[in-house]
Design an enzyme around this catalytic site. Structure first.
Site, mmCIF file in Angstrom:
data_model
loop_
_atom_site.group_PDB
_atom_site.id
_atom_site.type_symbol
_atom_site.label_atom_id
_atom_site.label_comp_id
_atom_site.label_asym_id
_atom_site.label_seq_id
_atom_site.Cartn_x
_atom_site.Cartn_y
_atom_site.Cartn_z
ATOM 1 N N HIS A 80 -5.147 5.767 -4.071
ATOM 2 C CA HIS A 80 -6.170 6.640 -4.649
ATOM 3 C C HIS A 80 -5.728 7.273 -5.962
ATOM 4 C CE1 HIS A 80 -3.940 9.808 -2.322
ATOM 5 N NE2 HIS A 80 -4.279 10.552 -3.372
ATOM 6 N N ASP A 118 -4.198 2.731 1.493
ATOM 7 C CA ASP A 118 -3.879 3.757 0.500
ATOM 8 C C ASP A 118 -2.492 3.549 -0.078
ATOM 9 O OD1 ASP A 118 -4.467 5.859 -1.171
ATOM 10 O OD2 ASP A 118 -3.853 7.407 0.238
ATOM 11 N N SER A 197 0.783 13.225 -4.086
ATOM 12 C CA SER A 197 0.333 11.921 -3.614
ATOM 13 C C SER A 197 1.126 10.806 -4.284
ATOM 14 C CB SER A 197 -1.156 11.731 -3.904
ATOM 15 O OG SER A 197 -1.942 12.526 -3.064
#
Length: 343
Positions: A80, A118, A197
């Protein structure tokens, strides 16, 4: 004893002080408690391998973290973070830059991204610091110390520590109309913020066991596990720039088997089909809502995650025998999975 006299302290009263004659580095080490020594050593070992990632996507500029995991410049991050840049990126303009704590800054190309796990792989142009070592999240235990290394809010080289709060969490992912659940997700209370992330979740021995991917709430972070499945995904992304998956066209939930059936089959759970997509491989094979799937190709199925793991690229276009429990009888069904097509 005279009022002015001082008693000799007993062993229980003595406090160990750093040796002032020792080198300053040794004194600093002595002043750390065991917990601090673990965290500082992890930071020293893994920190140089985690970069601050800045990317340009079709949705605009983005930022996150990336973990260098090979000597030749391959980096692991969250899909993402680079969402909006499909393709391999091997040729043409780079998709962004990565900067490491030693000041090294490199342009990066997108090798491949897999939104359904992901995970994404990038490659740095030019020399890079030493890579981190990937571990195995299958060995984790609840309560185990873990360290998160990343770049929250753009603050390069940040380290937070906590414990494994829980294991085997699920993280829903989506790519277009395709929906998948990432299983065996790690829950931790190590502080995570936007920008973490794609960063590393690391054990006390300095091995990366998770890719930080979501902040679920205060004191609650999630990380995609680094395990055998992750390694297959990374290999596919490096080799092909994408991950091929088999599509069956069902949705279901884990349910306990009736006692008699459990005794007969030797397994305790199966997957009750809540939906069979019309015209899908499952529908064409004659599977129905409320069928209880027990096995695929002779391998027991205890939950939806087992279905996902067994429906690999090797099963695309190949007949697969499925055993289901239907209206009090065991039924064998032959299905031919198709390749899952995502945007």
């Amino acid at each position: 004893m005279d009022a002015g006299a001082t008693a000799n302290p007993g062993p229980e009263d003595q406090i160990a002080l750093p040796d002032e004659t020792a080198p300053s580095g040794d004194r600093g080490e002595a002043a750390l408690d065991a917990y601090s020594r673990v965290v500082t050593r992890v930071a020293e070992r893994v920190g140089p391998s985690v970069g601050s990632l800045r990317v340009r996507t079709s949705r605009g500029a983005g930022a996150g973290s990336a973990v260098l995991f090979t000597e030749d410049g391959f980096l692991l991050t969250s899909a993402h973070v680079v969402e909006g840049r499909p393709g391999t990126g091997r040729a043409g303009e780079p998709v962004g830059t990565v900067e490491f704590v030693d000041g090294t800054e490199r342009a990066v190309d997108l090798v491949g991204a897999d939104p359904l796990s992901d995970l994404a792989v990038l490659r740095a142009r030019g020399s890079t610091p030493r890579p981190a070592e990937l571990g195995d999240a299958a060995t984790l235990r609840v309560g185990q110390l873990v360290v998160a290394v990343g770049n929250p809010l753009g603050l390069t080289g940040s380290v937070t520590a906590g414990v494994v709060s829980a294991l085997n969490r699920s993280l829903p992912t989506r790519s277009g109309s395709a929906v998948r659940v990432v299983d065996e997700v790690i829950q931790t209370d190590a502080a995570l913020n936007p920008g973490n992330s794609g960063g590393a979740l690391v054990t006390a021995d300095g091995r990366v066991v998770g890719v930080n991917t979501a902040v679920a709430g205060v004191g609650l972070g999630l990380a995609v596990p680094v395990n055998a499945t992750t390694r297959r995904i990374l290999a596919a992304l490096i080799r092909d720039g994408r991950v091929r998956r088999a599509y069956l066209g069902v949705a279901g939930a884990r349910v306990p088997l009736p006692p008699a059936l459990a005794e007969r089959t030797g397994q305790r759970h199966g997957v009750r089909l809540a939906e069979v997509v019309q015209g899908s491989p499952a529908g064409q094979a004659g599977l129905f809502t409320d069928d209880l799937v027990l096995s695929i190709a002779g391998t027991p199925v205890a939950g939806p995650g087992d279905l996902q793991r067994l429906l690999t690229e090797d099963t695309v276009g190949q007949p697969v025998e499925m055993t289901v429990w239907r209206r009090g009888a065991l039924v064998d069904v032959i299905a031919v999975p198709r390749e899952l097509v995502t945007p």
